[in-house]
Design an enzyme around this catalytic site. Structure first.
Site, mmCIF file in Angstrom:
data_model
loop_
_atom_site.group_PDB
_atom_site.id
_atom_site.type_symbol
_atom_site.label_atom_id
_atom_site.label_comp_id
_atom_site.label_asym_id
_atom_site.label_seq_id
_atom_site.Cartn_x
_atom_site.Cartn_y
_atom_site.Cartn_z
ATOM 1 N N TRP A 104 -3.869 -0.941 -17.024
ATOM 2 C CA TRP A 104 -4.203 0.270 -16.269
ATOM 3 C C TRP A 104 -4.262 1.378 -17.312
ATOM 4 O O TRP A 104 -3.261 1.702 -17.936
ATOM 5 C CB TRP A 104 -3.106 0.541 -15.247
ATOM 6 C CG TRP A 104 -3.445 1.584 -14.233
ATOM 7 C CD1 TRP A 104 -4.098 1.393 -13.045
ATOM 8 C CD2 TRP A 104 -3.121 2.973 -14.286
ATOM 9 N NE1 TRP A 104 -4.201 2.589 -12.373
ATOM 10 C CE2 TRP A 104 -3.611 3.567 -13.099
ATOM 11 C CE3 TRP A 104 -2.466 3.779 -15.221
ATOM 12 C CZ2 TRP A 104 -3.465 4.927 -12.836
ATOM 13 C CZ3 TRP A 104 -2.326 5.135 -14.952
ATOM 14 C CH2 TRP A 104 -2.829 5.688 -13.766
ATOM 15 N N LYS B 224 -1.646 8.202 3.612
ATOM 16 C CA LYS B 224 -2.241 6.884 3.859
ATOM 17 C C LYS B 224 -3.762 6.996 3.898
ATOM 18 O O LYS B 224 -4.465 6.203 3.292
ATOM 19 C CB LYS B 224 -1.767 6.277 5.185
ATOM 20 C CG LYS B 224 -0.365 5.744 5.233
ATOM 21 C CD LYS B 224 -0.167 4.389 4.585
ATOM 22 C CE LYS B 224 0.187 4.485 3.140
ATOM 23 N NZ LYS B 224 1.459 4.955 2.733
ATOM 24 N N ASN C 180 3.141 -3.418 -22.126
ATOM 25 C CA ASN C 180 3.272 -2.459 -21.020
ATOM 26 C C ASN C 180 4.123 -1.306 -21.518
ATOM 27 O O ASN C 180 5.180 -1.536 -22.104
ATOM 28 C CB ASN C 180 3.987 -3.082 -19.819
ATOM 29 C CG ASN C 180 3.117 -4.068 -19.082
ATOM 30 O OD1 ASN C 180 1.973 -4.287 -19.450
ATOM 31 N ND2 ASN C 180 3.671 -4.663 -18.042
ATOM 32 N N GLY C 181 3.697 -0.090 -21.232
ATOM 33 C CA GLY C 181 4.492 1.066 -21.648
ATOM 34 C C GLY C 181 3.683 1.977 -22.541
ATOM 35 O O GLY C 181 2.453 1.858 -22.629
ATOM 36 N N CYS D 172 0.962 -1.902 -15.987
ATOM 37 C CA CYS D 172 0.144 -3.040 -16.333
ATOM 38 C C CYS D 172 0.923 -4.311 -16.013
ATOM 39 O O CYS D 172 2.039 -4.253 -15.529
ATOM 40 C CB CYS D 172 -0.192 -2.977 -17.816
ATOM 41 S SG CYS D 172 -0.694 -1.333 -18.358
ATOM 42 N N GLU E 225 3.037 11.510 5.643
ATOM 43 C CA GLU E 225 2.785 10.111 5.329
ATOM 44 C C GLU E 225 1.419 9.660 5.873
ATOM 45 O O GLU E 225 0.666 8.961 5.204
ATOM 46 C CB GLU E 225 3.923 9.246 5.893
ATOM 47 C CG GLU E 225 3.780 7.751 5.701
ATOM 48 C CD GLU E 225 3.679 7.317 4.240
ATOM 49 O OE1 GLU E 225 3.871 8.151 3.331
ATOM 50 O OE2 GLU E 225 3.365 6.134 4.019
ATOM 51 N N ARG F 33 -1.014 -4.823 -8.536
ATOM 52 C CA ARG F 33 -0.387 -3.635 -9.115
ATOM 53 C C ARG F 33 -1.417 -2.595 -9.553
ATOM 54 O O ARG F 33 -1.047 -1.467 -9.835
ATOM 55 C CB ARG F 33 0.446 -4.053 -10.329
ATOM 56 C CG ARG F 33 1.582 -4.950 -9.962
ATOM 57 C CD ARG F 33 2.035 -5.741 -11.146
ATOM 58 N NE ARG F 33 2.591 -4.891 -12.167
ATOM 59 C CZ ARG F 33 3.881 -4.869 -12.477
ATOM 60 N NH1 ARG F 33 4.716 -5.642 -11.844
ATOM 61 N NH2 ARG F 33 4.324 -4.103 -13.415
ATOM 62 N N LYS G 212 0.317 -0.168 -8.013
ATOM 63 C CA LYS G 212 1.526 -0.427 -7.239
ATOM 64 C C LYS G 212 2.727 -0.272 -8.165
ATOM 65 O O LYS G 212 2.611 -0.397 -9.358
ATOM 66 C CB LYS G 212 1.458 -1.851 -6.687
ATOM 67 C CG LYS G 212 2.548 -2.232 -5.720
ATOM 68 C CD LYS G 212 2.296 -1.640 -4.369
ATOM 69 C CE LYS G 212 3.352 -2.029 -3.364
ATOM 70 N NZ LYS G 212 3.319 -1.155 -2.179
ATOM 71 N N HIS H 31 -1.629 30.670 8.713
ATOM 72 C CA HIS H 31 -1.331 31.578 7.595
ATOM 73 C C HIS H 31 -2.297 31.357 6.430
ATOM 74 O O HIS H 31 -1.937 31.551 5.277
ATOM 75 C CB HIS H 31 0.125 31.409 7.160
ATOM 76 C CG HIS H 31 1.087 31.806 8.241
ATOM 77 N ND1 HIS H 31 1.358 33.120 8.547
ATOM 78 C CD2 HIS H 31 1.796 31.056 9.123
ATOM 79 C CE1 HIS H 31 2.206 33.167 9.559
ATOM 80 N NE2 HIS H 31 2.486 31.928 9.927
ATOM 81 N N GLU I 200 -5.306 7.841 0.321
ATOM 82 C CA GLU I 200 -5.278 6.847 -0.749
ATOM 83 C C GLU I 200 -6.189 5.662 -0.486
ATOM 84 O O GLU I 200 -6.764 5.127 -1.423
ATOM 85 C CB GLU I 200 -3.843 6.405 -1.079
ATOM 86 C CG GLU I 200 -3.105 5.753 0.032
ATOM 87 C CD GLU I 200 -1.638 5.488 -0.312
ATOM 88 O OE1 GLU I 200 -1.308 5.341 -1.483
ATOM 89 O OE2 GLU I 200 -0.828 5.428 0.624
HETATM 90 C C1 F6R Z 1 1.824 5.389 -1.134
HETATM 91 C C2 F6R Z 1 2.688 4.749 -2.103
HETATM 92 C C3 F6R Z 1 3.282 5.594 -3.151
HETATM 93 C C4 F6R Z 1 4.722 5.157 -3.418
HETATM 94 C C5 F6R Z 1 5.285 5.904 -4.628
HETATM 95 C C6 F6R Z 1 6.727 5.534 -4.896
HETATM 96 O O1 F6R Z 1 1.344 4.453 -0.211
HETATM 97 O O2 F6R Z 1 2.891 3.573 -2.075
HETATM 98 O O3 F6R Z 1 3.218 6.941 -2.842
HETATM 99 O O4 F6R Z 1 5.480 5.400 -2.272
HETATM 100 O O5 F6R Z 1 4.514 5.616 -5.749
HETATM 101 O O6 F6R Z 1 6.848 4.195 -5.195
HETATM 102 P P1 F6R Z 1 8.232 3.468 -5.051
HETATM 103 O O7 F6R Z 1 8.621 3.496 -3.610
HETATM 104 O O8 F6R Z 1 7.987 2.081 -5.548
HETATM 105 O O9 F6R Z 1 9.214 4.222 -5.897
#
Ligand code: F6R
Length: 615
Positions: free
Chosen positions: A99, A490, A123-124, A28, A486, A53, A610, A509, A493
């Protein structure tokens, strides 16, 4: 007795030595302001800067007419802004984006919460909230939300009613609250202060003449701020218009100020439709800047060959970067590397051998599971290296050594430049150990222009037949497999299309049973010695009428026959070590363009936040 000792720039510091609990949560956002200005636009502005975020409700509280007025709602900051009465001018207030964790995303669960005289944003997670709730229910407290935060709020009120000194109440809370918390607290009868308390969730206090701000991240700061302090675990105290008083274990602390350089560009898309597109486009310049810094100074980087074994830990894309790192280091330097998902590693039995290095990769530097792994490694006497983007983040402060990826602020929830710069640093660590690395250094110099050229291709055309698909498969071998992990993430998400990544040879398999007419398979082929193997796997899916998009290193173009693909994208040929930095660019842009056509909320995908995930 509490001794208050405040100088203009410093507060006395004596740090209490309490070992961390292993959990850390924050998803949050918190803002707070005390000064002479009307805080309402400042709070909204701060919350807007934290919007990236991820959140599902938002609220503010301000002092008004000897009381505290709370306004909150589910939805976006603009929905909150719509219901705020800007005539309620006030010079002190707090705000929050939530969140949902405990309790759904409904207004009653949104912050701020009020109980008695106390209003808080948090937050937490207070893990022992049910025990505290029992005490409070016995003392006639009633609850309207399902949140742990409302319980924490009531508990503070309960203590405050017995002892009207908020500083000793908060000291008591550092003993009674189990879990993680960054809180901003207003007390009805104390209308010139905001109180704070923090453990395992970040909280910073920003200052300029006659004003103090609270935030969960410096990204929320107003451009007026010129300095800030970072709170440590178990810190508590208050800010008012002039002073900041922070205590830890009953002792007034002295904190060093960190200079704050205006976060002007934090919320500027610079003309791009989305932050994600802006960040994709920044990648060439960032690599150029990193090249300028490192290519003649590889000696400055840690020599990983002095370790017998390496563990790389990370979550999501950072984990994928770690897998790239494993291939690079093992193939070129012969050191054994194990890559772990942080949420697994932290609870796994790890048999540490002598002379192991743990590398934690994290864009935000605040990911709960990654932090827990570092604490585990450190408590076993293991040397730790952080590859981190955000300066002064928790990970950067708890590792033995940190390399900053210097990607700049990443606002889009889906990482692009954060990931690429992690791969870049791992590439450098690996290249550093290769005796004659001139060819790689020369290729790295070409990477920025290769990236720029790749970005300018027509991805809209590349994805025009697949944007409606429900399932897409990503396949590759070896380091290409790591890149495809990756690529698939992408797509998932930001477009909400189910994408699954398979090591190309593994498909038959079991999973190949899912391939039918027009199922999309994206293949990546960049490794010379196994290109023909991946081509065979591509032919296997083509034989089942899959729709194939192939991304192939230019120099391998000749061995790809036209019956292998429906769309072919040739990318520049560089050495295997450098190729992952190139091949991820089209993968980012395929995901972006599919999400764009589907009209998705690209910068803030649903359910995602984020920076940090809960455990
Ligand atoms: C995907 C993404 C997440 C972060 C993951 C780790 O696009 O952004 O999978 O890579 O949450 O986050 P960090 O790098 O901040 O530890």
């Amino acid at each position: 007795m509490l001794v208050r000792y405040i100088t203009k720039n410093k507060i006395k510091i004596i740090t209490k030595n309490i070992s961390y609990l292993e959990r850390l949560y924050f998803m949050c956002g918190i803002v707070g302001y005390v000064g002479k200005k009307n805080c309402l636009p400042l709070l909204i502005n701060g919350l807007n800067k934290l919007e990236y975020r991820g959140y599902d409700s938002a609220g503010i509280a301000v002092f008004k007419d000897n009381d505290i007025k709370i306004t909150k709602t589910v939805g976006r900051i603009r929905d909150l802004d719509d219901i705020i009465d800007y005539n309620d001018s006030s010079c002190i207030g707090i705000g929050h984006t939530r969140w949902a964790t405990h309790g759904g995303a409904v207004t009653v669960n949104a912050h701020p919460h009020r109980q008695g005289d106390i209003v808080i944003v948090h937050n937490g997670i207070i893990e022992n909230y049910l025990e505290l709730k029992d005490i409070l229910l016995e003392n006639n407290y009633k609850f309207s939300s399902e949140t742990d935060t409302e319980v924490a709020c009531a508990y503070i009120d309960y203590l405050y009613k017995k002892n009207k000194d908020m500083i000793s109440v908060l000291e008591q809370c550092t003993r009674d609250f189990i879990g993680s918390y960054a809180m901003a607290i207003m007390v009805c009868s104390d209308n010139d202060k905001i109180y704070v308390i923090k453990k395992d969730s970040p909280l910073v206090i920003g200052s300029c003449e006659g004003e103090n701000y609270i935030a969960s991240s410096t990204n929320a700061f107003s451009n007026d701020i010129d300095r800030y302090i970072i709170l440590d675990d178990y810190d508590y105290g208050y800010i008012d218009e002039k002073d900041i008083a922070i205590y830890n274990n009953g002792i007034l602390q002295t904190k060093e100020y960190v200079r704050f350089n205006s976060a002007d560009d934090v919320c500027d898309k610079k003309g791009y439709k989305h932050y994600m597109l802006k960040e994709i486009n920044e990648q060439g310049d960032i690599i150029k800047k990193l090249n300028d810094k490192y290519l003649n100074n590889l000696g400055e980087l840690i020599d990983i060959s002095r370790f017998n074994e390496i563990h790389i830990i990370g979550c999501g894309s950072a984990y994928h970067a770690g897998i790239i790192g494993k291939y690079l280091i093992e193939e070129n330097n012969g050191i054994n590397v194990s890559v772990y998902i942080a949420s697994e590693y932290r609870y796994q039995k790890i048999n540490y051998r002598d002379n192991t290095l743990v590398i934690a990769i994290s864009q935000s530097g605040e990911t709960a599971d990654t932090i827990a792994c570092l604490k585990k490694a450190r408590s076993n006497g293991i040397y730790t290296l952080g590859i981190v983007n955000v300066k002064d983040s928790t990970i950067s402060r708890i590792v033995d050594e940190v390399i900053y990826t210097e990607a700049g602020n990443e606002i889009a929830v889906a990482t692009t430049k954060g990931y690429l710069t992690q791969v870049y640093i791992l590439t450098l660590l690996s290249i550093k150990l290769i005796k004659d690395n001139t060819v790689f250094i020369e290729e790295l110099k070409r990477v920025p222009s290769i990236i720029d050229n790749l970005i300018n291709l027509d991805y809209n055309d590349l994805v025009k037949d697949i944007w409606k698909d429900k399932d897409i498969f990503y396949i590759g071998r070896n380091i290409d497999y790591a890149s495809m992990l990756e690529g698939a993430l992408k797509l998932k998400e930001i477009s909400y299309i189910h994408a699954e990544c398979y090591a190309a040879g593994e498909l038959k398999h079991g999973t190949i049973s899912l391939i039918e007419k027009n199922t999309c398979v994206v293949g990546l082929i960049t490794k010379d010695n196994i290109a023909t193997k991946t081509i065979s796997n591509i032919k296997e899916v083509k034989a089942r009428d899959a729709y194939v998009i192939l991304i192939v290193k230019d120099s391998l173009g000749d061995i790809i026959s036209s019956d292998c693909y429906d769309k072919l994208l040739l990318i520049d040929s560089v050495s295997d070590i450098i190729e992952p930095m190139i091949s991820v660019i089209p993968l980012q842009l395929i995901a972006y363009n599919v999400a764009l056509i589907n009209n998705c909320d690209i910068d803030k995908p649903r359910n995602l936040a984020k920076s940090v995930t809960v455990e």
